[in-house]
Design a protein around this motif. Structure first.
Motif, PDB file in Angstrom:
ATOM      1  N   VAL A 191       0.917  -0.918  -0.133  1.00 52.15           N
ATOM      2  CA  VAL A 191      -0.231   0.062   0.245  1.00 52.15           C
ATOM      3  C   VAL A 191       1.099   0.800   0.012  1.00 52.15           C
ATOM      4  O   VAL A 191       2.149   1.962   0.807  1.00 52.15           O
ATOM      5  CB  VAL A 191      -0.963   0.141   1.080  1.00 52.15           C
ATOM      6  CG1 VAL A 191      -1.645   1.334   1.275  1.00 52.15           C
ATOM      7  CG2 VAL A 191      -1.720  -1.150   1.441  1.00 52.15           C
ATOM      8  N   LYS A 192       0.820   2.157  -0.734  1.00 46.28           N
ATOM      9  CA  LYS A 192       1.362   3.534  -0.618  1.00 46.28           C
ATOM     10  C   LYS A 192       0.663   4.147   0.301  1.00 46.28           C
ATOM     11  O   LYS A 192      -0.918   4.294  -0.009  1.00 46.28           O
ATOM     12  CB  LYS A 192       1.299   4.031  -2.536  1.00 46.28           C
ATOM     13  CG  LYS A 192       1.570   5.711  -2.561  1.00 46.28           C
ATOM     14  CD  LYS A 192       1.509   5.627  -3.911  1.00 46.28           C
ATOM     15  CE  LYS A 192       2.511   6.781  -4.533  1.00 46.28           C
ATOM     16  NZ  LYS A 192       2.520   7.773  -5.145  1.00 46.28           N
ATOM     17  N   ILE A 193       1.460   5.084   0.636  1.00 42.32           N
ATOM     18  CA  ILE A 193       1.241   5.825   1.785  1.00 42.32           C
ATOM     19  C   ILE A 193       1.166   7.233   1.437  1.00 42.32           C
ATOM     20  O   ILE A 193       2.169   7.503   1.558  1.00 42.32           O
ATOM     21  CB  ILE A 193       0.806   5.338   3.469  1.00 42.32           C
ATOM     22  CG1 ILE A 193       0.986   4.454   3.868  1.00 42.32           C
ATOM     23  CG2 ILE A 193       0.594   5.748   4.468  1.00 42.32           C
ATOM     24  CD1 ILE A 193      -0.771   4.012   4.058  1.00 42.32           C
ATOM     25  N   ALA A 194       0.500   8.374   1.434  1.00 36.46           N
ATOM     26  CA  ALA A 194       0.655   9.573   1.784  1.00 36.46           C
ATOM     27  C   ALA A 194       1.308  10.431   3.688  1.00 36.46           C
ATOM     28  O   ALA A 194       0.048  10.098   3.740  1.00 36.46           O
ATOM     29  CB  ALA A 194      -0.016  10.648   1.416  1.00 36.46           C
TER      30      ALA A 194
ATOM     31  N   SER B 163       1.595   8.834  10.520  1.00 30.32           N
ATOM     32  CA  SER B 163       0.691   8.264  10.537  1.00 30.32           C
ATOM     33  C   SER B 163       0.437   8.936   8.716  1.00 30.32           C
ATOM     34  O   SER B 163       1.223  10.113   8.316  1.00 30.32           O
ATOM     35  CB  SER B 163       0.124   9.546  11.254  1.00 30.32           C
ATOM     36  OG  SER B 163      -0.102  11.019  11.304  1.00 30.32           O
ATOM     37  N   GLY B 164      -0.817   7.963   7.996  1.00 24.48           N
ATOM     38  CA  GLY B 164      -0.990   9.329   6.963  1.00 24.48           C
ATOM     39  C   GLY B 164      -2.165   9.106   6.076  1.00 24.48           C
ATOM     40  O   GLY B 164      -3.240   8.441   6.813  1.00 24.48           O
ATOM     41  N   ILE B 165      -2.032   9.048   4.943  1.00 22.35           N
ATOM     42  CA  ILE B 165      -3.612   8.756   4.375  1.00 22.35           C
ATOM     43  C   ILE B 165      -3.545   7.205   2.934  1.00 22.35           C
ATOM     44  O   ILE B 165      -2.431   7.507   2.205  1.00 22.35           O
ATOM     45  CB  ILE B 165      -4.196   9.768   3.532  1.00 22.35           C
ATOM     46  CG1 ILE B 165      -4.823  10.785   5.127  1.00 22.35           C
ATOM     47  CG2 ILE B 165      -5.362   9.577   2.865  1.00 22.35           C
ATOM     48  CD1 ILE B 165      -4.757  12.147   4.122  1.00 22.35           C
ATOM     49  N   VAL B 166      -4.473   6.274   2.555  1.00 23.98           N
ATOM     50  CA  VAL B 166      -3.940   5.742   1.686  1.00 23.98           C
ATOM     51  C   VAL B 166      -3.936   6.500   0.493  1.00 23.98           C
ATOM     52  O   VAL B 166      -5.434   6.714   0.181  1.00 23.98           O
ATOM     53  CB  VAL B 166      -4.715   4.643   1.940  1.00 23.98           C
ATOM     54  CG1 VAL B 166      -4.907   3.161   0.959  1.00 23.98           C
ATOM     55  CG2 VAL B 166      -4.968   3.932   3.220  1.00 23.98           C
TER      56      VAL B 166
ATOM     57  N   GLY C 217      -7.942   6.579   0.646  1.00 27.24           N
ATOM     58  CA  GLY C 217      -8.583   7.931   1.345  1.00 27.24           C
ATOM     59  C   GLY C 217      -8.571   6.961   2.970  1.00 27.24           C
ATOM     60  O   GLY C 217      -8.507   8.223   4.321  1.00 27.24           O
ATOM     61  N   ASP C 218      -8.385   5.859   3.309  1.00 25.61           N
ATOM     62  CA  ASP C 218      -8.667   5.753   4.936  1.00 25.61           C
ATOM     63  C   ASP C 218      -7.170   6.147   5.791  1.00 25.61           C
ATOM     64  O   ASP C 218      -6.195   6.707   5.072  1.00 25.61           O
ATOM     65  CB  ASP C 218      -8.435   4.106   5.133  1.00 25.61           C
ATOM     66  CG  ASP C 218      -9.869   3.484   4.795  1.00 25.61           C
ATOM     67  OD1 ASP C 218     -10.375   4.015   4.718  1.00 25.61           O
ATOM     68  OD2 ASP C 218      -9.301   2.295   4.376  1.00 25.61           O
ATOM     69  N   ARG C 219      -7.583   6.629   6.475  1.00 25.17           N
ATOM     70  CA  ARG C 219      -6.947   7.507   7.736  1.00 25.17           C
ATOM     71  C   ARG C 219      -6.014   6.497   7.980  1.00 25.17           C
ATOM     72  O   ARG C 219      -6.776   4.926   9.406  1.00 25.17           O
ATOM     73  CB  ARG C 219      -7.145   8.264   8.342  1.00 25.17           C
ATOM     74  CG  ARG C 219      -8.005   9.907   7.825  1.00 25.17           C
ATOM     75  CD  ARG C 219      -8.650   9.894   9.011  1.00 25.17           C
ATOM     76  NE  ARG C 219      -8.025  11.420   9.640  1.00 25.17           N
ATOM     77  CZ  ARG C 219      -7.731  11.321  10.606  1.00 25.17           C
ATOM     78  NH1 ARG C 219      -8.117  10.412  11.276  1.00 25.17           N
ATOM     79  NH2 ARG C 219      -7.077  12.316  11.663  1.00 25.17           N
TER      80      ARG C 219
ATOM     81  N   VAL D 108       5.454   6.569   1.265  1.00 25.46           N
ATOM     82  CA  VAL D 108       5.912   5.400   1.878  1.00 25.46           C
ATOM     83  C   VAL D 108       5.230   3.943   1.357  1.00 25.46           C
ATOM     84  O   VAL D 108       4.229   4.761   1.081  1.00 25.46           O
ATOM     85  CB  VAL D 108       6.399   5.773   3.253  1.00 25.46           C
ATOM     86  CG1 VAL D 108       5.359   5.426   3.739  1.00 25.46           C
ATOM     87  CG2 VAL D 108       6.817   4.270   3.409  1.00 25.46           C
ATOM     88  N   VAL D 109       6.073   3.393   0.813  1.00 28.62           N
ATOM     89  CA  VAL D 109       4.925   1.880   0.313  1.00 28.62           C
ATOM     90  C   VAL D 109       4.921   1.406   2.021  1.00 28.62           C
ATOM     91  O   VAL D 109       6.532   0.952   2.211  1.00 28.62           O
ATOM     92  CB  VAL D 109       5.379   0.775  -0.655  1.00 28.62           C
ATOM     93  CG1 VAL D 109       5.484  -0.631  -0.913  1.00 28.62           C
ATOM     94  CG2 VAL D 109       5.495   1.485  -2.100  1.00 28.62           C
ATOM     95  N   VAL D 110       4.262   0.385   2.128  1.00 25.72           N
ATOM     96  CA  VAL D 110       4.357  -0.956   3.168  1.00 25.72           C
ATOM     97  C   VAL D 110       3.790  -2.284   2.399  1.00 25.72           C
ATOM     98  O   VAL D 110       2.939  -1.724   1.783  1.00 25.72           O
ATOM     99  CB  VAL D 110       3.426   0.252   4.433  1.00 25.72           C
ATOM    100  CG1 VAL D 110       4.456   1.282   4.998  1.00 25.72           C
ATOM    101  CG2 VAL D 110       2.270   0.335   4.970  1.00 25.72           C
ATOM    102  N   GLU D 111       3.933  -3.153   3.267  1.00 23.41           N
ATOM    103  CA  GLU D 111       3.136  -3.952   3.262  1.00 23.41           C
ATOM    104  C   GLU D 111       1.721  -4.186   4.190  1.00 23.41           C
ATOM    105  O   GLU D 111       1.685  -3.150   5.265  1.00 23.41           O
ATOM    106  CB  GLU D 111       3.989  -5.048   4.055  1.00 23.41           C
ATOM    107  CG  GLU D 111       5.534  -5.758   4.151  1.00 23.41           C
ATOM    108  CD  GLU D 111       5.460  -5.695   2.533  1.00 23.41           C
ATOM    109  OE1 GLU D 111       4.888  -6.492   1.365  1.00 23.41           O
ATOM    110  OE2 GLU D 111       6.321  -5.168   1.575  1.00 23.41           O
TER     111      GLU D 111
END
Length: 354
Positions: A30-33, A76-79, A92-94, A135-138
């Motif tokens: 998943v890429k996170i903003a 913390s971030g947004i999907v 858009g998920d927090r 950032v990209v996370v699992e």
């Protein structure tokens, strides 16, 4: 946008804010903003003494990462974007990130004890992290947060999880007493977690008076300068002459260990939370005669939902630890250098979008 700004570790005392490629999520990622990110003690260790947990000599076995690394694992971030096969979140998920990589070939992961699995590594150390726009996370690292929780609070979920896990592993019971050595972020969070768990006395020691002031502010019942003479005797005076039920070593040096063990009641428990930089000498006979349990803990496991609830409900006011908010461009001078040189700084957050 094909490039983004990121704070990248090259070597000890060599962190560069520079343009790097925006990552793309692969299958199961998943890429996170990123919104807010905190500087951790382990980040500071990499800056001052690294490499310690960053793989330099050979690739990290679980993802092949090696060398120059975008730091940051408290964020913390947004999907922003989903890789193939991701169904547990939507755009858009927090969210906050539990940054431990899981080795699914390990029996410890199968048993749920994933923090004990082989090749322990973290986003931001064994893979690029959150000191960047994206950032990209699992997908298994992601935890949703409620709309009532701020992104600043969200950036403190990860270190708070260390504290809550440590207190749970200590076996602390309601009404018992706790000694925390070290009033850095983890020590202060351990004090908050102990209070939330029902501790009657929470005693904190540190060598920096500014940090002891912060300890009072977050609710410690007693504070002492760690250099005070006869400290175990003073602590025993506060605990009916017996000593504390639980000692949490968040300082990780010989002096804190000695004082803590001497201040622990017979039958009590000492939990080693800090990443000790050097071996300590230990009197095993004293431990045997006094039936003291000495236990190490690493990171956390299966605890993030409870920690999110503790923070969201106000039971852990983690935002009180924040002493400064800075921009990514300021991360070296007003972040890492400030934490090295200014003991009044506790937790510094980076506002990624500022």
């Amino acid at each position: 946008m094909s490039t983004m700004k990121a704070a990248r570790w090259y070597a000890a005392k060599d962190i560069r804010v520079e343009q790097t490629e925006v990552p793309t999520p692969k299958k199961g990622q998943v890429k996170i903003a990123v919104q807010y990110a905190g500087i951790c003690g382990s980040d500071l260790h990499e800056y001052v003494h690294g490499p310690q947990l960053i793989p330099v000599d050979q690739p990290y076995p679980l993802n092949g990462h090696q060398g120059v690394t975008t730091l940051g694992h408290e964020f913390s971030g947004i999907v922003e974007e989903l890789g193939e096969g991701v169904h547990n979140v939507k755009k858009g998920d927090r969210v906050v990130i539990e940054p431990i990589y899981k080795n699914f070939d390990s029996p410890f992961v199968t048993s749920g004890e994933y923090n004990l699995g082989e090749h322990l590594g973290f986003i931001g150390l064994a893979g690029n992290g959150g000191f960047a726009k994206y950032v990209v996370v699992e997908d298994y690292m992601i935890h949703k947060i409620p709309d009532t929780m701020s992104f600043e609070q969200g950036a403190l979920v990860e270190p708070a999880a260390v504290a809550v896990y440590s207190v749970l592993q200590s076996g602390l019971k309601v009404g018992q007493s706790v000694l925390v050595s070290g009033a850095g972020p983890i020590g202060l969070l351990c004090a908050q977690a102990a209070l939330a768990a029902g501790a009657s006395n929470v005693i904190i020691t540190d060598v920096a008076e500014k940090r002891l002031e912060k300890a009072r502010e977050i609710g410690a019942t007693h504070v002492f300068n760690a250099m005070d003479k006869d400290l175990p005797a003073k602590i025993k005076e506060l605990t009916d002459g017996l000593g504390v039920n639980v000692f949490l070593d968040c300082a990780g040096v010989q002096a804190s260990y000695n004082t803590g063990i001497a201040s622990t009641r017979n039958g009590g428990t000492a939990v080693l939370v800090a990443l000790f930089g050097k071996p300590v000498q230990h009197d095993a006979l004293d431990q045997v005669l006094r039936e003291i349990t000495v236990k190490g803990v690493i990171a956390y496991r299966n605890i993030f939902p409870q920690v999110i609830s503790l923070i969201d409900s106000g039971r852990m006011e983690v935002e009180k630890l924040v002493t400064n908010k800075i921009t990514l461009d300021e991360i070296v001078t007003n972040g890492f250098e400030a934490l090295v040189n200014n003991p009044s700084e506790v937790k510094i957050l980076i506002d990624i979008n500022k």
